[in-house]
Design a protein around this motif. Structure first.
Motif, short mmCIF file in Angstrom:
data_model
loop_
_atom_site.label_atom_id
_atom_site.label_comp_id
_atom_site.label_asym_id
_atom_site.label_seq_id
_atom_site.Cartn_x
_atom_site.Cartn_y
_atom_site.Cartn_z
N MET A 1 -42.13 154.33 139.68
CA MET A 1 -42.53 153.75 138.39
C MET A 1 -41.44 152.81 137.89
SD MET A 1 -43.51 155.77 134.88
CE MET A 1 -43.93 154.85 133.41
N GLU A 2 -41.83 151.59 137.52
CA GLU A 2 -40.85 150.62 137.08
C GLU A 2 -40.34 150.94 135.68
OE1 GLU A 2 -42.34 146.69 137.30
OE2 GLU A 2 -42.65 146.72 139.46
N ASP A 3 -39.06 150.61 135.46
CA ASP A 3 -38.48 150.81 134.13
C ASP A 3 -39.16 149.84 133.15
OD1 ASP A 3 -36.66 152.73 134.93
OD2 ASP A 3 -35.21 151.22 135.58
N THR A 4 -39.40 150.32 131.95
CA THR A 4 -39.97 149.48 130.90
C THR A 4 -38.87 148.59 130.33
OG1 THR A 4 -41.57 151.19 130.33
CG2 THR A 4 -41.15 149.47 128.68
N LEU A 5 -39.16 147.30 130.30
CA LEU A 5 -38.17 146.36 129.77
C LEU A 5 -38.34 146.22 128.26
CD1 LEU A 5 -38.16 143.49 132.43
CD2 LEU A 5 -36.61 145.45 132.25
N GLN A 6 -37.22 146.14 127.60
CA GLN A 6 -37.18 145.93 126.15
C GLN A 6 -36.31 144.72 125.86
OE1 GLN A 6 -38.48 147.56 123.25
NE2 GLN A 6 -37.51 145.80 122.27
N ARG A 7 -36.71 143.90 124.90
CA ARG A 7 -35.87 142.78 124.51
C ARG A 7 -34.80 143.24 123.52
NH1 ARG A 7 -38.14 136.89 124.28
NH2 ARG A 7 -38.08 137.52 126.46
N PHE A 8 -33.58 142.83 123.77
CA PHE A 8 -32.45 143.15 122.92
C PHE A 8 -31.75 141.87 122.49
CE2 PHE A 8 -33.03 147.08 125.22
CZ PHE A 8 -32.74 148.07 124.28
N PHE A 9 -31.13 141.92 121.33
CA PHE A 9 -30.18 140.90 120.90
C PHE A 9 -28.78 141.45 121.07
CE2 PHE A 9 -32.10 137.59 117.77
CZ PHE A 9 -33.15 137.35 118.64
N LEU A 10 -27.88 140.61 121.55
CA LEU A 10 -26.45 140.90 121.55
C LEU A 10 -25.79 139.97 120.54
CD1 LEU A 10 -25.56 140.98 125.37
CD2 LEU A 10 -26.02 142.94 123.90
N GLU A 11 -24.89 140.50 119.75
CA GLU A 11 -24.04 139.66 118.89
C GLU A 11 -22.70 139.53 119.58
OE1 GLU A 11 -21.70 139.52 114.63
OE2 GLU A 11 -23.14 141.14 115.00
N ILE A 12 -22.30 138.29 119.87
CA ILE A 12 -21.06 138.07 120.59
C ILE A 12 -20.15 137.12 119.81
CG2 ILE A 12 -22.33 138.35 122.76
CD1 ILE A 12 -21.82 135.37 123.30
N ALA A 13 -18.89 137.09 120.22
CA ALA A 13 -17.91 136.15 119.67
C ALA A 13 -17.00 135.73 120.82
CB ALA A 13 -17.11 136.79 118.55
N TYR A 14 -16.47 134.51 120.73
CA TYR A 14 -15.58 134.08 121.81
C TYR A 14 -14.65 132.96 121.37
CZ TYR A 14 -19.39 130.64 122.42
OH TYR A 14 -20.35 129.68 122.22
N ASP A 15 -13.52 132.93 122.04
CA ASP A 15 -12.58 131.81 121.95
C ASP A 15 -12.97 130.86 123.08
OD1 ASP A 15 -10.36 130.10 122.54
OD2 ASP A 15 -9.01 131.48 121.51
N GLY A 16 -13.38 129.65 122.73
CA GLY A 16 -13.92 128.74 123.73
C GLY A 16 -12.90 127.93 124.50
N THR A 17 -11.61 128.19 124.29
CA THR A 17 -10.56 127.36 124.89
C THR A 17 -10.69 127.23 126.40
OG1 THR A 17 -9.05 128.02 123.12
CG2 THR A 17 -8.07 127.04 125.08
N ALA A 18 -10.96 128.33 127.09
CA ALA A 18 -10.95 128.34 128.55
C ALA A 18 -12.29 127.96 129.17
CB ALA A 18 -10.54 129.74 129.04
N TYR A 19 -13.28 127.63 128.36
CA TYR A 19 -14.63 127.47 128.87
C TYR A 19 -15.21 126.08 128.61
CZ TYR A 19 -14.01 132.46 129.02
OH TYR A 19 -13.48 133.69 129.26
N HIS A 20 -16.10 125.69 129.52
CA HIS A 20 -16.82 124.42 129.36
C HIS A 20 -18.10 124.68 128.57
CE1 HIS A 20 -14.47 121.74 132.13
NE2 HIS A 20 -14.00 122.92 132.47
N GLY A 21 -17.92 125.23 127.39
CA GLY A 21 -19.04 125.49 126.51
C GLY A 21 -19.74 126.81 126.80
#
Length: 255
Positions: A1-21
């Motif tokens: 039996m397949e697992d039932t998928l649920q939609r979730f929101f994640l609240e995140i924060a980040y320092d963008g210095t090291a990333y290309h957006g």
């Protein structure tokens, strides 16, 4: 039996210095890539996330929401889920919360409001190198705040948009725009229903021209009417910009 998928929101924060957006890219490291990889390690398989919007290279986020669909039983212990996910993420990315939403909820399209800050400082400070832009000359705050009042309302903001972007409209509703003083310098606050690419940085550059008396406050009316990016000021550096808040009609109570 397949697992039932649920939609979730994640609240995140980040320092963008090291990333290309935020957004995944083929030949550069992004925040979304790191988040997807950490989720994949923790949950198994390939995990795809959808963010509330994209931030450019070097831009930071104090609050960004993403949605994803995962088995409901993998998130029953919220504190354990967050602890495990944060342990897999680099130290400059953090997940603060996870919560279930309706399965048709959308982190990008359902957002009704977003807010940004742009930080300036005037004294050399090694701890602000990648988190605020150092300006040598103090602008006139009163002139900039007078000009900022002309941004309020529903208008075509093409003059502040990066060229050749594919959006259905350049009309935005700005609800708040003002400068405030801080211990280290100045912060520009702006809140709107949506933003165009590079819009905040172009607005800040234009307002600084006014604050440094290169243009009058009323000149911003002509700039907006022109719908021409070349009439506005230079875009300020990315590292002073922060996405600070994203609002949804069905989760207002959590802010």
């Amino acid at each position: 039996m397949e697992d039932t998928l649920q939609r979730f929101f994640l609240e995140i924060a980040y320092d963008g210095t090291a990333y290309h957006g935020w957004q995944v890219q083929d030949n550069a490291v992004s925040v979304q890539q790191k988040l997807n990889e950490a989720l994949g390690k923790m949950l198994g398989g390939t995990i795809e996330t959808i963010g509330a919007g994209r931030t450019d290279t070097g831009v930071h986020a104090k609050q960004l929401f993403v949605h994803l669909d995962i088995p409901l039983d993998r998130t029953r212990n919220e504190s354990r889920f967050l602890h495990s996910l944060n342990s897999l993420l680099p130290p400059d990315i953090a997940v603060h919360r996870i919560f279930a939403v309706a399965n048709d909820a959308h982190a990008r399209f359902d957002a009704t409001e977003r807010a940004y800050e742009y930080h300036l400082h005037f004294k050399k400070d090694p701890f602000l190198v990648f988190r605020s832009w150092q300006l040598r000359e103090m602008p006139d705050i009163a002139l900039m705040n007078r000009a900022a009042t002309f941004l309020i309302g529903t208008q075509d903001f093409s003059c502040f948009s990066k060229s050749h972007t594919q959006v259905f409209t350049n009309i935005c509703t700005v609800k708040e725009a003002y400068w405030g003083e801080t211990e280290n310098g100045l912060v520009f606050h702006i809140r709107a229903n949506r933003f165009l690419r590079n819009m905040v940085r172009a607005i800040v550059g234009t307002l600084l021209d006014i604050g440094l008396k290169k243009k009058t406050p009323e000149a911003i009316l002509e700039i907006i009417s022109s719908k021409d990016r070349s009439h506005a000021g230079t875009s300020v550096p990315a590292h002073g910009l922060y996405l600070t808040k994203v609002v949804y009609p069905y989760i207002d109570n959590i802010f």
